[in-house]
Design a protein around this motif. Sequence first.
Motif, PDB file in Angstrom:
ATOM      1  N   UNK A 152       0.851  -1.191   0.000  1.00 42.71           N
ATOM      2  CA  UNK A 152       0.000   0.000   0.000  1.00 42.71           C
ATOM      3  C   UNK A 152       0.886   1.240   0.000  1.00 42.71           C
ATOM      4  N   UNK A 153       0.514   2.228  -0.799  1.00 46.47           N
ATOM      5  CA  UNK A 153       1.308   3.445  -0.928  1.00 46.47           C
ATOM      6  C   UNK A 153       1.216   4.263   0.349  1.00 46.47           C
ATOM      7  N   UNK A 154       2.393   4.636   0.858  1.00 52.17           N
ATOM      8  CA  UNK A 154       2.463   5.516   2.023  1.00 52.17           C
ATOM      9  C   UNK A 154       2.674   6.962   1.613  1.00 52.17           C
ATOM     10  N   UNK A 155       3.604   7.172   0.686  1.00 51.88           N
ATOM     11  CA  UNK A 155       3.931   8.532   0.243  1.00 51.88           C
ATOM     12  C   UNK A 155       4.367   8.489  -1.223  1.00 51.88           C
ATOM     13  N   UNK A 156       4.004   9.532  -1.964  1.00 54.18           N
ATOM     14  CA  UNK A 156       4.593   9.774  -3.288  1.00 54.18           C
ATOM     15  C   UNK A 156       4.878  11.268  -3.395  1.00 54.18           C
ATOM     16  N   UNK A 157       5.953  11.611  -4.100  1.00 51.86           N
ATOM     17  CA  UNK A 157       6.251  13.031  -4.273  1.00 51.86           C
ATOM     18  C   UNK A 157       5.555  13.562  -5.515  1.00 51.86           C
ATOM     19  N   UNK A 158       5.690  14.861  -5.728  1.00 52.53           N
ATOM     20  CA  UNK A 158       4.962  15.500  -6.833  1.00 52.53           C
ATOM     21  C   UNK A 158       5.364  14.970  -8.211  1.00 52.53           C
ATOM     22  N   UNK A 159       6.674  14.754  -8.516  1.00 53.10           N
ATOM     23  CA  UNK A 159       7.016  14.208  -9.840  1.00 53.10           C
ATOM     24  C   UNK A 159       6.335  12.867 -10.118  1.00 53.10           C
ATOM     25  N   UNK A 160       6.253  11.989  -9.124  1.00 51.60           N
ATOM     26  CA  UNK A 160       5.576  10.711  -9.333  1.00 51.60           C
ATOM     27  C   UNK A 160       4.068  10.903  -9.439  1.00 51.60           C
ATOM     28  N   UNK A 161       3.533  11.840  -8.664  1.00 48.48           N
ATOM     29  CA  UNK A 161       2.094  12.114  -8.752  1.00 48.48           C
ATOM     30  C   UNK A 161       1.717  12.549 -10.165  1.00 48.48           C
ATOM     31  N   UNK A 162       2.589  13.378 -10.783  1.00 53.03           N
ATOM     32  CA  UNK A 162       2.299  13.819 -12.163  1.00 53.03           C
ATOM     33  C   UNK A 162       2.344  12.629 -13.132  1.00 53.03           C
ATOM     34  N   UNK A 163       3.282  11.708 -12.890  1.00 49.25           N
ATOM     35  CA  UNK A 163       3.352  10.534 -13.764  1.00 49.25           C
ATOM     36  C   UNK A 163       2.098   9.673 -13.630  1.00 49.25           C
ATOM     37  N   UNK A 164       1.582   9.574 -12.397  1.00 48.57           N
ATOM     38  CA  UNK A 164       0.395   8.755 -12.177  1.00 48.57           C
ATOM     39  C   UNK A 164      -0.892   9.481 -12.544  1.00 48.57           C
ATOM     40  N   UNK A 165      -0.810  10.812 -12.679  1.00 51.66           N
ATOM     41  CA  UNK A 165      -2.015  11.581 -12.956  1.00 51.66           C
ATOM     42  C   UNK A 165      -2.950  11.614 -11.767  1.00 51.66           C
ATOM     43  N   UNK A 166      -2.354  11.595 -10.547  1.00 52.75           N
ATOM     44  CA  UNK A 166      -3.167  11.556  -9.337  1.00 52.75           C
ATOM     45  C   UNK A 166      -2.679  12.625  -8.360  1.00 52.75           C
ATOM     46  N   UNK A 167      -3.523  12.969  -7.416  1.00 51.64           N
ATOM     47  CA  UNK A 167      -3.124  13.848  -6.324  1.00 51.64           C
ATOM     48  C   UNK A 167      -2.281  13.041  -5.345  1.00 51.64           C
ATOM     49  N   UNK A 168      -1.179  13.671  -4.889  1.00 54.26           N
ATOM     50  CA  UNK A 168      -0.256  12.944  -4.017  1.00 54.26           C
ATOM     51  C   UNK A 168      -0.939  12.481  -2.746  1.00 54.26           C
ATOM     52  N   UNK A 169      -1.786  13.299  -2.148  1.00 53.12           N
ATOM     53  CA  UNK A 169      -2.451  12.918  -0.910  1.00 53.12           C
ATOM     54  C   UNK A 169      -3.474  11.813  -1.154  1.00 53.12           C
ATOM     55  N   UNK A 170      -4.196  11.948  -2.272  1.00 53.27           N
ATOM     56  CA  UNK A 170      -5.231  10.956  -2.570  1.00 53.27           C
ATOM     57  C   UNK A 170      -4.644   9.591  -2.884  1.00 53.27           C
ATOM     58  N   UNK A 171      -3.368   9.571  -3.243  1.00 50.57           N
ATOM     59  CA  UNK A 171      -2.740   8.302  -3.598  1.00 50.57           C
ATOM     60  C   UNK A 171      -2.396   7.468  -2.377  1.00 50.57           C
ATOM     61  N   UNK A 172      -2.381   8.078  -1.181  1.00 53.25           N
ATOM     62  CA  UNK A 172      -2.027   7.337   0.022  1.00 53.25           C
ATOM     63  C   UNK A 172      -3.061   6.239   0.287  1.00 53.25           C
ATOM     64  N   UNK A 173      -2.536   5.064   0.608  1.00 50.09           N
ATOM     65  CA  UNK A 173      -3.410   3.926   0.879  1.00 50.09           C
ATOM     66  C   UNK A 173      -3.776   3.131  -0.360  1.00 50.09           C
ATOM     67  N   UNK A 174      -3.409   3.632  -1.522  1.00 49.14           N
ATOM     68  CA  UNK A 174      -3.732   2.935  -2.772  1.00 49.14           C
ATOM     69  C   UNK A 174      -2.872   1.673  -2.906  1.00 49.14           C
ATOM     70  N   UNK A 175      -3.500   0.589  -3.357  1.00 49.76           N
ATOM     71  CA  UNK A 175      -2.747  -0.638  -3.607  1.00 49.76           C
ATOM     72  C   UNK A 175      -1.921  -0.459  -4.894  1.00 49.76           C
ATOM     73  N   UNK A 176      -0.627  -0.777  -4.789  1.00 52.92           N
ATOM     74  CA  UNK A 176       0.227  -0.651  -5.983  1.00 52.92           C
ATOM     75  C   UNK A 176      -0.279  -1.547  -7.110  1.00 52.92           C
ATOM     76  N   UNK A 177      -0.810  -2.711  -6.766  1.00 50.53           N
ATOM     77  CA  UNK A 177      -1.293  -3.642  -7.798  1.00 50.53           C
ATOM     78  C   UNK A 177      -2.456  -3.068  -8.591  1.00 50.53           C
ATOM     79  N   UNK A 178      -3.136  -2.020  -8.071  1.00 43.21           N
ATOM     80  CA  UNK A 178      -4.239  -1.405  -8.816  1.00 43.21           C
ATOM     81  C   UNK A 178      -3.743  -0.623 -10.025  1.00 43.21           C
ATOM     82  N   UNK A 179      -2.445  -0.367 -10.095  1.00 49.92           N
ATOM     83  CA  UNK A 179      -1.860   0.358 -11.226  1.00 49.92           C
ATOM     84  C   UNK A 179      -1.524  -0.571 -12.391  1.00 49.92           C
ATOM     85  N   UNK A 180      -1.853  -1.847 -12.223  1.00 49.84           N
ATOM     86  CA  UNK A 180      -1.522  -2.821 -13.268  1.00 49.84           C
ATOM     87  C   UNK A 180      -2.333  -2.556 -14.537  1.00 49.84           C
ATOM     88  N   UNK A 181      -1.660  -2.692 -15.695  1.00 41.35           N
ATOM     89  CA  UNK A 181      -2.300  -2.536 -17.012  1.00 41.35           C
ATOM     90  C   UNK A 181      -2.186  -3.837 -17.797  1.00 41.35           C
TER      91      UNK A 181
END
Length: 744
Positions: A152-181
């Motif tokens: 589960x995501x604890x922290x991401x910085x702004x450069x990674x947030x831009x890559x994910x297209x998500x808000x850094x705060x909203x990304x907390x708690x997200x399962x990394x496996x949910x990013x699977x394509x």
Amino acid sequence: MSESAGDLPSAWAGALAAAGSVPMSAAETRALAAVLADWVRDALTDPVAARKAGSAVGSALIDSHHTQPESLAASIAVLADHLPTEIDSAVRTALYAGLAAGYAEGLRDRTRREQEAIRIAVLDAHRTGEARFRAVFRGAALGIGIADGEGRILEINEPLARMLGRDARAARGLEISSLRLPTDPPEYWEHYRALLAGRRRQMTGEKQFVLSDGEVIWARMRASSVIGDDGKTALVVGLFEDITERREMTERLRHQATHDPLTGLPNRTLLLEELAATLNFRDGRAEGEDTESEDTESTESEDAADADDGDGLAESGSAKSGEAGEGRRIAVCFLDIDGFKAVNDTLGHDAGDRLLIQIAARLREAVEPHAHPVARMGGDEFVILLPDTAGPQSAIEVAERVLAAIREPVLLDGRELTVTGSIGIVEQPVEGAGPSELLRAADVTLYWAKAAGRDRWALFDPQRNARQVARYALSQELPGALERGELFLEYQPIVDLADQRVRSLEALVRWNHPRLGLLGPGRFVPLAEETGAIVALGRWVLRRAVADAATWPRPPEGAPVTVSVNVAVPQVRDPGLVREVRDALEAGGLPPARLQLELTESAVMEPGRRGRPAVQRLRELADLGVRIAIDDFGTGYSNLAYLRRLPAHTLKIDSSFVKGLIPAAVPDGGAQDGSEEPIVSSLINLARACGMMVIAEGVETGAQAETLRKLGADTGQGYYFSRPLPADQVPALILSGFGDAGRH
């Protein structure tokens, strides 16, 4: 090429300076460009050397801090403008591919070093203090993400947030496996699960992210695990570099290297790769394919697990391997536009290019139901690949559909043109086939189709190909056979039909082949004409025959016997023929009147611009005293008006007419009409009207000889009188007076 190759260093230095700000002086940039230019110049000999040099240049650009994609693009543009135009396309492609690969690998190594430094800094900061950790986390140019041991995501910085297209705060708690394509390589997530489970300490790979607006982001990721006091994975730290622009640049370069710029079709390089994959032909990789596994900077056990990291080529290759099973068949259709050169010559190369573009579009449309790969090989040649056929008929159906599409009128510059194509088809089992061999066989078969009349297809015949290969091998041995003394002459008498005495002997060349045995002229003389070796062969026959004739005795009665030598069409067109004849006569000591040169109708029946030089040479030979005979008369292009102007002394009637002189028996006891007699009589009268003597070839019976004598022929030649004799038997034949006792 817009400028000379000598301007490459200065042009390269200027292009690098314009590409972006680099901490190098102008002098340092010029020195770098000079070294790189030397590396390139020294490697333009073959594709392997060019690829290695390109890779070294790409690495040197990164080492000198030219890390902007513009530096790579500028370098390739400069090379394209300044490399010599005569450089082979395979060498040029290998150089560009090596440059792109070396640049990408150098940039990758540089990024790895930077990522490792940041990773260590992040871990160190995380251990030593929250403030320092936050400073590193927020200030890093790379994307940084931290997850717990459950993924589960604890922290991401702004450069990674831009890559994910998500808000850094909203990304907390997200399962990394949910990013699977669905497009992710399976091994990527296998390595991730191993990282969480503690079976791996590090992993690397490339990951695709799709933003909400559909934009695609590519990131290069390097992840490390932090082990807790309980020996389990406590944290996972991931570093992400946005490589979208670099990947797009690489893809563009790859596309340029593997596609035809005019039609957009795949080129020979990509076709060979596709063939190799289809055939599971592992040694048939096209030049420029990158097969090196990446350095993961892991332990030995991790290296084995990381061997498949990369762009998924290994996975697709193994899948192809499973498909290339027993029983599968493949077909290659090699297409050429008939008479394309005439379009370029009459309407110009621009019109020719537009025609090729239209043809390419028609080929795509013609194979659209099955999406068979179509490639342009160069010029007006195209290849259609049928990777899974049910037999020759399926390939033939595609070929007929393509030929029909090409026949449709084409509009060029307001003119409606109708063009056609010819296709060579190879259809065979996949097992045992090789890419280059398939293309070569299809190319050979294409020329069978052209030879048969164009606007048609031909199917590869292994037996016919084997015969052609054997003929080619024989043609290559012929020049050496002359040097090794494997050729010799036999002589066949030309006999007076009135008194049965020998008047002349025709020299016939034989080849005592060390492997194939005795070969008659029909086996190798046509090959010599095709390859151009006939001039050297004819020169040898002329000198040998003249030397032999000079030793022949004078017969008991009558004039000295002459020697008759065949002269091929290329010899007649050779400006040195008169000199060679004169030199042979002088070297052998034979009077010119005792030499007769036999030429076919095709060698002399050429009125107009091309015919005059040949006739002029014949006149010079006749002025020397050499006799000229027209051989095989009646079988070729007989321009009777032109015949009267030739400096010829003798007409040889072809054996096909002589054979039909005497009625042949038929099964019911009757007989066929001797329909050739009026023709032979007309030919003899024609020769007489032109002041020529007549020789009848192919006399096999006494009845034929008697009929020819009555019709007015002067001499005859054939098995009725004698088979060709070895040179050492000729003097005895001449002295015997021949007659009935001399027949063999």
